[in-house]
Design a protein around this motif. Structure first.
Motif: not given
Lengths: 274, 309
Positions: B61-73, B154-169
């Motif tokens: 899906g779009f949401k996961r695809k775009m979020a994962l690209i943004a995260k790896v970026q 970096i920590t500021y951006e990681e906070a978004f990743h954590l949110k995204q990871g939690y949402d996935l879980v």
């Protein structure tokens, strides 16, 4: 009006009538097809660009291609979204549940990622076309299409700046880099020409002032491509033989492979929330 | 000034909480330890982009695809920032990347474990990014200015990743029975590598003492692990995930979590190159580097980085 990216005049839609809030019912099929071609092009380019994410040849370009991937996917979502408003399923279902023969992308966009030179050239050829098309679509008689085009063209301008900077830097440098770029251009050229293959029913949309004629945009694009690539020291092939069929759902094996990967997990349970 | 006086002055500055900046005098050992640490951190960001990046084509899906690209970026951007921070200490980026691909410079062990299912992406995003945030939040209070500043961003951006990871879980654990099973299976596998993430227990750790005195590593491995457990165990239990450590318990008085120690022999095996994915990940990174060599050669004259027109 001069096009800032190409230096060429933009092609305005054929007629100058009052803005349409709803498309005429007899044009609905053609309009949906046109939007699908736009969406599918962007979807696949976004997917291919993201094949550099985490795997880029240098960190800076890894990041740049990831940005462009997100932009292209965002554009695809907007075009699928317009179709959704015209009664088609959600953007997710359009992109993740459709088989290859139902895709209307130009085959340029489904080709395997290739090396960095191929990605750079494909992106640049497409962006030049896209900007030209978006500029023209800002004059669409169907207002939602004009509004969307206005919004999207800004991002395409950044893509062009990126492509131009790298193309010139690389092509004017070592032979090795120039040769790779030239080889990519030669190989992609027949596919790129087919960006302008019209979808079925385009003529009716042109007559209604909803979209520009692809045949009118093609030479403007070609002139811009020649100027840009030759300025960088590359030779644009003279050929006019395009690998068409994409806009009619005829695709190569690359698309089937791509869709199997892209859609596999989603299709494992399309009713689930992912 | 004698070296002894310089050292005393240097340690006094750190004791006062001052930041050390690139041009400042510093003991060679401080410089080399910092380079080692920042370089490994940068390597980890770059290697961490591989397991997640490989899932981008499959994201549903779009949401996961775009979020994962943004995260790896973001991860690649972090690598870039961190290599730059290390460069301020005198080591060029290409040298660090070459050391990474020839295996002489390390990266976090967690990226030598496979990500075989989509739920692994959820676990990396939640458990591992969560662990990275604990570590980076502590490290950003360290004494070296450029590293601390990079870490804050970096920590500021990681906070978004954590949110995204939690949402996935949450999406998976509240989803279909197949999704729930996939989620639990991945969680059970990631528990032990997560316990190893902060490194061996303090009594086994070789680097900690001088790193603490010089403000390079403000908290020990065990202290960091404890912070993570305090934050995560309640959430894990709340989601109904089963923790594969049957001996896990919370000490009523101290509030500390007691865990079964992970297999530290495995930890050392993996760090020395013999984990499940070490060879594959490094081979891929090497391939990318080799295939990009023409581009780096072509860009060399431009490395002063003229801005795009």
């Amino acid at each position: 009006m001069a096009n800032p990216a190409t230096g060429a005049a933009t092609v305005a839609p054929a007629t100058d009538r009052t803005a349409l809030d709803t498309p005429p019912p007899e044009l609905l099929g053609a309009l949906k097809r046109y939007l699908l071609a736009l969406a599918d092009d962007e979807m696949l380019l976004g997917h291919r660009d993201a094949e550099w994410t985490g795997l880029g040849p240098i960190l800076e370009e890894d990041i740049a291609f990831s940005s462009m991937a997100q932009d292209e996917l965002g554009h695809a979502k907007i075009w699928y979204g317009l179709r959704h408003e015209l009664g088609e399923p959600s953007p997710d279902r359009q992109a993740f549940l459709r088989d290859a023969p139902d895709w209307l992308n130009a085959r340029l966009l489904e080709l395997d990622r290739g090396d960095y030179a191929a990605s750079l050239v494909r992106q640049y050829l497409f962006d030049l076309a896209e900007l030209l098309r978006l500029e023209a679509l800002t004059g669409s008689a169907w207002k939602p299409l004009a509004d969307a085009a206005l919004k999207l063209r800004q991002e395409e301008k950044y893509h062009l700046l990126h492509g131009q900077a790298y193309l010139e830097r690389l092509a004017k440098g070592a032979d090795e880099a120039r040769d790779l770029l030239q080889a990519a251009l030669d190989r992609l050229w027949p596919y790129a020409l087919a960006i302008w293959e019209p979808v079925e029913g385009e003529a009716d949309l042109v007559a209604a002032g909803i979209v520009p004629a692809s045949a009118a945009l093609a030479p403007v694009w070609r002139a811009a491509v020649v100027t840009r690539f030759e300025r960088a020291g590359l030779t644009v092939p003279l050929s006019h033989d395009a690998v068409t069929g994409g806009r009619r759902g005829e695709h190569g094996p690359e698309l089937v492979t791509l869709l199997a990967a892209m859609q596999g997990l989603y299709r494992s349970d399309p009713e689930a929330d992912w | 000034m004698t070296d002894e006086a310089r050292l005393a002055d240097f340690e006094a500055r750190i004791a006062r909480g001052e930041k050390i900046e690139p041009g400042d005098w510093m003991p060679e050992r401080y410089r080399s330890q910092l380079i080692r640490l920042i370089q490994q951190h940068a390597n980890s960001e770059l290697m961490g982009a591989l397991p997640e990046g490989q899932w981008i084509p499959y994201a549903p899906g779009f949401k996961r695809k775009m979020a994962l690209i943004a995260k790896v970026q973001d991860e690649v951007g972090h690598a870039q920032l961190l290599y730059r921070a290390a460069e301020t200490l005198g080591k060029p980026r290409h040298e660090m990347i070459e050391e990474l691909i020839n295996g002489s410079s390390k990266y976090s062990n967690v990226f030598n474990y496979p990500c075989d299912t989509w739920a692994d992406i959820a676990m990396v995003g939640w458990l591992i990014d969560g662990a990275a945030i604990v570590n980076q939040t502590i490290m950003q209070t360290g004494s070296y200015g450029p590293y601390g500043r990079a870490l804050r961003r970096i920590t500021y951006e990681e906070a978004f990743h954590l949110k995204q990871g939690y949402d996935l879980v949450v999406t998976l654990i509240t989803g279909t029975s197949a999704q729930r099973a996939m989620c639990q299976e991945a969680f059970s596998r990631w528990w032990w590598p997560t316990m190893m993430f902060f490194g061996p227990p303090d009594k086994q750790s070789v680097h900690t003492e001088v790193l603490q005195r010089w403000g390079i590593k403000p908290k020990t491995n065990d202290e960091q692990r404890q912070i993570w457990l305090q934050k995560f165990v309640p959430k894990i239990l709340e989601l109904g995930l089963e923790i594969p450590d049957t001996a896990l318990r919370r000490d009523a008085e101290s509030g500390e979590w007691h865990i079964t120690q992970p297999d530290w022999n495995e930890f050392f095996r993996v760090i020395n190159g013999d984990g499940p994915m070490n060879r594959e990940r490094l081979a891929l990174r090497r391939l990318i580097y080799d295939e990009g060599s023409w581009l780096r050669r072509a860009l060399e004259p431009h490395l002063a980085l003229p801005k795009a027109a």
